[in-house]
Scaffold this active site. Structure first.
Site, PDB file in Angstrom:
ATOM      1  N   LYS A 150       0.741  -1.404  -0.118  1.00 56.24           N
ATOM      2  CA  LYS A 150      -0.364  -0.446  -0.077  1.00 56.24           C
ATOM      3  C   LYS A 150       0.781   0.962   0.484  1.00 56.24           C
ATOM      4  CE  LYS A 150      -4.429  -1.778  -0.224  1.00 56.24           C
ATOM      5  NZ  LYS A 150      -3.622  -3.392  -0.050  1.00 56.24           N
TER       6      LYS A 150
HETATM    7  C1  LIG Z   1     -10.219  -1.586  -1.372  1.00 56.56           C
HETATM    8  C2  LIG Z   1      -9.912  -2.233  -0.477  1.00 56.56           C
HETATM    9  N1  LIG Z   1     -10.043  -3.067   0.921  1.00 56.56           N
HETATM   10  C3  LIG Z   1     -10.071  -3.431   2.038  1.00 56.56           C
HETATM   11  C4  LIG Z   1      -9.163  -3.966   2.267  1.00 56.56           C
HETATM   12  C5  LIG Z   1      -8.521  -4.921   3.301  1.00 56.56           C
HETATM   13  O1  LIG Z   1      -7.312  -4.146   3.584  1.00 56.56           O
HETATM   14  P1  LIG Z   1      -5.855  -5.194   4.658  1.00 56.56           P
HETATM   15  O2  LIG Z   1      -5.219  -5.987   4.075  1.00 56.56           O
HETATM   16  O3  LIG Z   1      -5.152  -3.961   5.433  1.00 56.56           O
HETATM   17  O4  LIG Z   1      -6.872  -5.903   5.713  1.00 56.56           O
HETATM   18  C6  LIG Z   1      -8.103  -3.873   0.632  1.00 56.56           C
HETATM   19  C7  LIG Z   1      -6.778  -4.610   0.997  1.00 56.56           C
HETATM   20  O5  LIG Z   1      -6.250  -5.311  -0.109  1.00 56.56           O
HETATM   21  C8  LIG Z   1      -8.215  -3.494  -0.596  1.00 56.56           C
HETATM   22  O6  LIG Z   1      -7.827  -3.270  -1.772  1.00 56.56           O
END
Ligand SMILES: Cc1ncc(COP(=O)(O)O)c(C=O)c1O
Length: 527
Positions: free
Chosen positions: A321
């Site tokens: 990210k």
């Molecule tokens: C659009 C979106 N929402 C939520 C998430 C979830 O994030 P995390 O991996 O930090 O839980 C991601 C992860 O890639 C994502 O791309």
């Protein structure tokens, strides 16, 4: 003979030899002299050959096919007659010594038509042939979709934090939260273990219960679907705007009229959704908005940072990210009391963490649970990394923008693809660079196109395959395909190109060349 290059399909140690061939060429020599030049490799000092190998690394990264310009040799300095051990240098078994090779070459066994050796023209031709057809890949080494950008600063911070003994709760967490809050101009921020945890905690805090319906976009990551499923909540999928891939506010009202109790829009790829319109509609129906800003750190909506407004704005710090804590997330909020409540919720519903209970300033007495909770709080090691990453955010974002503008400029004439664009109200965080394929102009589908790119050593991603299309979600949530024409089409057409702050100019060029090459190879011939 024409210019000779000892180009093999997989260039490695032969590139130092190129230097000598080029040297000989520069002097106007023929094959015998060239072989003699190559032979010099056998009597060069280790340092010189090592340097040549370093040049090899540069050359091997060179997508345009131009070899490194040979450094001018300085006979006195560079050519003392000392032996080197190639085996010890590279850990390889020697099948043929350079002396033997030289002897072979100088006995005129050099055959310019040998496929192991190509002249420049052949090299160009090979690069023109799709790699999956046996041509030379555009990029000599694989270019991934993204890479985390960490250096000694993070390493040092992590090491020091581990050595401090405070690895889970600890002082870096509040520092990270405070600095994050300042960056996005929120009233509070709560650091968690992931964006998924952030979305879950926000839903619970907002009072969403089993049996409720929540409006969301199908073009999102699977974790939202899984969270809703685990909570016993039904999603109402709202179709997307085709150009931003974001939830279309025009279609949202239907969901709210049907009784949706919350809305989860996504700022896809870092491009803000029409959050003002979404908030206004949600307010009219009295339902909370939980923003999925997993991609959107560094994005602005109408000049305001994503995170500055909104009660639940959920960020992700997953490895690739815009900043990373390896795994991690943050809820930014415009209400300080919400931050305090979420903080407690993330610590098992207790108002005191281990840091509060066992540190020097410990509060006496047991920690008590005063509300529902999870074990979602971010650890001190991750937060230490987050503090370092946050300092680099501006620089990361600038690089992301530069790379995005280069892609936009260089790919603008490719008829087989549709490029992303920034809407007038938005400044994108460019977490992803998502193109859409015009499948009517290609002989193949998106997955085959990605596979062609993979053969050219270019990695891609798919963001996203609609949540409504996954077999498990279809089973749980029903068949939404007919109601989501835009999301269904996008799911078959999107692909994300390599993008991260450390991508080199050569890699960007290689990606552009690979897209053009594969598009030409797979172009549908209109008849
Ligand atoms: C659009 C979106 N929402 C939520 C998430 C979830 O994030 P995390 O991996 O930090 O839980 C991601 C992860 O890639 C994502 O791309």
């Amino acid at each position: 003979c024409g210019p000779l290059f000892g180009v093999s399909r997989r260039m490695r140690f032969d590139l130092p030899a190129h230097r000598y061939v080029l040297e000989a060429l520069a002097k106007g020599s023929g094959p015998d002299e060239m072989a003699a030049e190559i032979a010099k490799m056998g009597i060069l000092p280790v340092s010189f050959v090592a340097e040549a190998i370093a040049d090899t690394a540069i050359s091997a990264d060179n997508s345009s096919g131009n070899l490194t310009t040979p450094r001018q040799l300085q006979p006195d300095k560079d050519l003392p007659p000392s032996e080197i051990s190639l085996a010890s240098l590279s850990n390889h078994r020697i099948l043929q010594t350079l002396q033997e090779l030289t002897a072979e070459l100088t006995r005129n066994r050099w055959r310019p038509d040998d496929p192991a050796y190509h002249n420049r023209l052949m090299w160009k031709q090979l690069r023109g042939v799709a790699a999956r057809e046996g041509g030379e890949p555009v990029a000599p080494r694989f270019i991934p979709l993204a890479r985390p950008c960490l250096d000694e600063t993070e390493e040092q911070a992590v090491l020091e934090t581990i050595r401090s003994g405070w690895m889970t709760s600890g002082p870096h967490i509040s520092a990270f939260e405070r600095q994050f809050s300042e960056t996005v101009r929120s009233q509070g921020a709560v650091a968690l273990i992931s964006c998924t945890a952030a979305i879950h905690a926000s839903l619970v805090h907002a009072g969403i219960k089993p049996g409720d319906t929540v409006a969301t976009t199908p073009i999102t990551w699977a974790s939202t679907g899984n969270t809703l499923y685990q909570m016993g909540v039904k999603p109402w999928f709202v179709d997307i705007e085709p150009h931003t891939l974001n939830l279309d506010p025009v279609r949202l009202e239907e969901a709210l009229k049907a009784g949706a109790k919350a809305v989860i829009p996504v700022h896809m790829a870092g491009h803000p959704c029409r959050i003002g319109e979404i908030r206004a509609l949600a307010d009219r129906y009295g339902v909370p908005v939980i923003e999925d800003a997993a991609h959107a750190l560094g994005a602005f909506y109408k000049g305001v940072p994503i995170g500055a407004q909104g009660t639940y704005v959920c960020f992700s710090f997953y490895a690739i990210k815009n900043i990373t804590t390896i795994e991690g997330g943050m809820i930014a909020t415009d209400r300080q009391e919400v931050a305090a409540e979420l903080k407690k919720m993330a610590a098992n519903g207790m108002s005191a963490t281990a840091w509060d209970r066992y540190g020097r300033s410990a509060v006496p007495g047991p920690a008590v649970v005063t509300g529902p909770g999870f074990k979602y709080a971010m650890g001190n090691v991750s937060a230490a990394m987050g503090v370092c990453q946050l300092k680099k955010l501006a620089q990361f974002q600038q690089k992301r923008r530069e790379v995005a503008s280069r892609y936009l400029e260089k790919l603008s004439g490719v008829d087989e693809i549709i490029l992303p664009r920034e809407e007038p109200y938005a400044r994108s965080a460019w977490h992803l660079f998502i193109i859409r394929l015009r499948l009517d102009r290609l002989q193949v589908g998106r997955d085959q196109f990605c596979d062609d790119l993979r053969h050219e050593n270019v990695g891609t991603g798919i963001h996203f395959y609609g949540m409504h299309l996954h077999p498990w979600f279809r089973e749980q949530f029903g068949d939404w395909r007919d109601r989501l024409p835009e999301a269904t089409a996008a799911s078959e057409e999107v692909l994300s190109l390599p993008l991260w702050p450390g991508i080199t100019d050569r890699q960007v060029e290689a990606v552009v060349d690979a897209i053009k090459k594969v598009a030409a190879y797979r172009r549908r011939i209109k008849g």
